[in-house]
Design a protein around this motif. Structure first.
Motif, mmCIF file in Angstrom:
data_model
loop_
_atom_site.group_PDB
_atom_site.id
_atom_site.type_symbol
_atom_site.label_atom_id
_atom_site.label_comp_id
_atom_site.label_asym_id
_atom_site.label_seq_id
_atom_site.Cartn_x
_atom_site.Cartn_y
_atom_site.Cartn_z
ATOM 1 N N GLU A 252 0.827 -1.200 0.000
ATOM 2 C CA GLU A 252 0.000 0.000 0.000
ATOM 3 C C GLU A 252 0.868 1.261 0.000
ATOM 4 O O GLU A 252 0.459 2.302 -0.518
ATOM 5 C CB GLU A 252 -0.946 -0.023 1.192
ATOM 6 N N ASN A 253 2.067 1.148 0.555
ATOM 7 C CA ASN A 253 2.967 2.288 0.590
ATOM 8 C C ASN A 253 3.392 2.707 -0.816
ATOM 9 O O ASN A 253 3.289 3.881 -1.189
ATOM 10 C CB ASN A 253 4.201 1.949 1.436
ATOM 11 N N ILE A 254 3.859 1.742 -1.609
ATOM 12 C CA ILE A 254 4.298 2.084 -2.967
ATOM 13 C C ILE A 254 3.103 2.446 -3.837
ATOM 14 O O ILE A 254 3.197 3.311 -4.733
ATOM 15 C CB ILE A 254 5.115 0.930 -3.596
ATOM 16 N N LEU A 255 1.952 1.847 -3.565
ATOM 17 C CA LEU A 255 0.751 2.157 -4.342
ATOM 18 C C LEU A 255 0.289 3.588 -4.088
ATOM 19 O O LEU A 255 -0.153 4.277 -5.017
ATOM 20 C CB LEU A 255 -0.364 1.174 -3.987
ATOM 21 N N ALA A 256 0.407 4.038 -2.854
ATOM 22 C CA ALA A 256 0.011 5.414 -2.540
ATOM 23 C C ALA A 256 0.896 6.415 -3.268
ATOM 24 O O ALA A 256 0.436 7.484 -3.679
ATOM 25 C CB ALA A 256 0.076 5.635 -1.029
ATOM 26 N N ARG A 257 2.170 6.075 -3.438
ATOM 27 C CA ARG A 257 3.110 6.972 -4.121
ATOM 28 C C ARG A 257 3.013 6.864 -5.635
ATOM 29 O O ARG A 257 3.275 7.838 -6.349
ATOM 30 C CB ARG A 257 4.538 6.653 -3.663
ATOM 31 N N HIS A 258 2.618 5.674 -6.117
ATOM 32 C CA HIS A 258 2.554 5.428 -7.563
ATOM 33 C C HIS A 258 1.278 4.664 -7.893
ATOM 34 O O HIS A 258 1.323 3.467 -8.217
ATOM 35 C CB HIS A 258 3.785 4.654 -8.029
ATOM 36 N N PRO A 259 0.131 5.309 -7.827
ATOM 37 C CA PRO A 259 -1.141 4.602 -8.041
ATOM 38 C C PRO A 259 -1.298 4.006 -9.433
ATOM 39 O O PRO A 259 -2.115 3.111 -9.632
ATOM 40 C CB PRO A 259 -2.193 5.696 -7.788
ATOM 41 N N GLU A 260 -0.510 4.490 -10.403
ATOM 42 C CA GLU A 260 -0.609 3.963 -11.756
ATOM 43 C C GLU A 260 0.268 2.736 -11.973
ATOM 44 O O GLU A 260 0.266 2.148 -13.073
ATOM 45 C CB GLU A 260 -0.248 5.046 -12.778
ATOM 46 N N LEU A 261 1.023 2.308 -10.973
ATOM 47 C CA LEU A 261 1.923 1.163 -11.116
ATOM 48 C C LEU A 261 1.210 -0.119 -11.552
ATOM 49 O O LEU A 261 1.690 -0.797 -12.471
ATOM 50 C CB LEU A 261 2.690 0.930 -9.813
ATOM 51 N N PRO A 262 0.083 -0.505 -10.950
ATOM 52 C CA PRO A 262 -0.562 -1.758 -11.373
ATOM 53 C C PRO A 262 -0.929 -1.783 -12.852
ATOM 54 O O PRO A 262 -0.703 -2.795 -13.535
ATOM 55 C CB PRO A 262 -1.825 -1.815 -10.494
ATOM 56 N N GLN A 263 -1.480 -0.676 -13.359
ATOM 57 C CA GLN A 263 -1.874 -0.643 -14.767
ATOM 58 C C GLN A 263 -0.662 -0.768 -15.688
ATOM 59 O O GLN A 263 -0.681 -1.512 -16.679
ATOM 60 C CB GLN A 263 -2.636 0.650 -15.067
ATOM 61 N N LYS A 264 0.400 -0.062 -15.369
ATOM 62 C CA LYS A 264 1.611 -0.117 -16.201
ATOM 63 C C LYS A 264 2.256 -1.499 -16.121
ATOM 64 O O LYS A 264 2.718 -2.046 -17.128
ATOM 65 C CB LYS A 264 2.589 0.980 -15.775
ATOM 66 N N TRP A 265 2.311 -2.059 -14.928
ATOM 67 C CA TRP A 265 2.911 -3.385 -14.744
ATOM 68 C C TRP A 265 2.144 -4.425 -15.557
ATOM 69 O O TRP A 265 2.741 -5.254 -16.255
ATOM 70 C CB TRP A 265 2.897 -3.752 -13.265
ATOM 71 N N ASN A 266 0.823 -4.397 -15.469
ATOM 72 C CA ASN A 266 0.022 -5.390 -16.177
ATOM 73 C C ASN A 266 0.101 -5.212 -17.693
ATOM 74 O O ASN A 266 0.023 -6.195 -18.440
ATOM 75 C CB ASN A 266 -1.432 -5.321 -15.710
ATOM 76 N N LYS A 267 0.248 -3.985 -18.151
ATOM 77 C CA LYS A 267 0.392 -3.742 -19.580
ATOM 78 C C LYS A 267 1.693 -4.349 -20.104
ATOM 79 O O LYS A 267 1.724 -5.026 -21.138
ATOM 80 C CB LYS A 267 0.366 -2.242 -19.874
ATOM 81 N N ILE A 268 2.777 -4.133 -19.362
ATOM 82 C CA ILE A 268 4.075 -4.702 -19.746
ATOM 83 C C ILE A 268 4.012 -6.224 -19.699
ATOM 84 O O ILE A 268 4.531 -6.919 -20.584
ATOM 85 C CB ILE A 268 5.186 -4.177 -18.818
#
Length: 348
Positions: A252-268
């Protein structure tokens, strides 16, 4: 009280506990030396990554392996092909560092102590961690339908029924552990066998010495031992609901700082999977090498392409995940209850 219940209660007490200052995971499958080694590796990767003066990010991702330096799947493939880090550049990511762990409890400990940003591992330890309060969110299911091979020694049992009255080893907190518990429950053997903790790295020697009658091996190790003449008397894939799934979680810590990470990760990840399916032989060469230079046939049996879903979540995958959660709850291995849908990232 039957021996299986005793073992499950022991596993639960060792795996997770709350203190007034922190959540602590007690490692059941790792030595103190392994934990210290993993923690040192993670700590060294943190240098400068979270400094207030730094605008860059070294993304630290834990995964489960005893051999490979990369996860065998789209994520490892993307890093090897050079597409993973550039795809996260807009987040300030300058490096993705994959860090291997020998088991889920060890990876959970690194997540809870803030030494990892993400984890790629089996559904069982991820669910147990979340139920204990580990602050993670679920961003995808990396694998759906992970097999496990129940292997005996060469002069031992030739059927599940012949395991009655014996001792079976398992790496607790892993998806093969959940498979074994489910199998024993299904076969009515929970009162008639003793389940003992043995790290997967020590399992073959324990079988050969006769210390245990059987052991459920995960992908890679299972087919390798079968090819070497060890009998396999059961497989998870032959039982509805007992195959495993792999998951990706983010803190949750990294998600709060980078909320777009899941979408970018899943796209890659999807782009890498499409490349894998277009070049399957190259992928299996990678998988064989990453697994310790095993034969290609072993890599193909361990990591079939259908194991990797193209969507972050599928109906089959979510059904398996919920089934595993319900089973763990019945075995009293979850500290609290929660809904999978509340754990998932919306529109990952």
């Amino acid at each position: 009280m039957n021996s299986q219940v005793i073992e499950c209660g022991f596993f639960h007490r060792l795996l997770v506990s709350f203190t007034t200052v922190a959540l602590l995971f007690t490692l059941t499958g790792c030595t103190a030396q392994q934990s210290q080694s993993n923690n040192s590796a993670v700590a060294s990767s943190n240098t400068g990554a979270n400094s207030g003066e730094s605008k860059t990010l070294v993304l630290k991702v834990g995964f489960i392996s005893s051999e490979s330096k990369l996860p065998i799947g789209p994520e490892g493939w993307a890093l090897q092909k050079g597409t993973l880090t550039p795809g996260l550049k807009s987040l300030g990511v300058t490096e993705v560092k994959f860090i291997p762990f020998v088991g889920g409890p060890a990876l959970n400990e690194a997540l809870v102590s803030g030494q990892l940003d993400m984890g790629l591992y089996g559904d069982t330890p991820a669910l147990v961690g979340k139920a204990a309060g580990l602050p993670t969110r679920l961003i995808n299911q990396t694998r759906v339908g992970q097999n496990a091979w129940l292997i005996t020694n060469k002069n031992g049992a030739r059927s599940i029924a012949q395991l009655k009255g014996t001792k079976i080893g398992v790496a607790k907190g892993t998806y093969p552990h959940r498979y074994l518990m489910g199998l024993l429950d299904k076969e009515g053997l929970t009162k008639d066998v003793k389940v003992v903790q043995i790290p997967s790295a020590d399992a073959r020697a324990a079988l050969e010495r006769g210390d245990i009658s059987a052991y459920p091996f995960a992908m890679g190790a299972g087919p390798t031992l079968v090819s070497q003449g060890f009998p396999v008397i059961d497989q998870a894939k032959d039982h509805q609901g007992l195959v495993g799934t792999g998951v990706s979680v983010v803190t949750e810590n990294i998600l709060a700082r980078h909320p777009e990470l899941p979408q970018k990760w899943n796209k890659i990840r999807l782009e890498a999977l499409q490349d894998i399916k277009a070049n399957p032989e190259a992928f299996y060469q990678f998988a064989a090498q990453a697994s310790g230079n095993v034969p290609l046939a072993i890599a193909k049996e361990s990591y079939p392409l259908e194991l990797y879903p193209t969507e972050p979540f599928t109906p089959e995958g979510l059904q398996l995940l919920n089934s595993t959660k319900q089973f763990l709850a019945r075995q009293k291995l979850l500290k609290s209850d929660f809904e999978i849908k509340d754990w998932q990232i919306t529109n990952p």
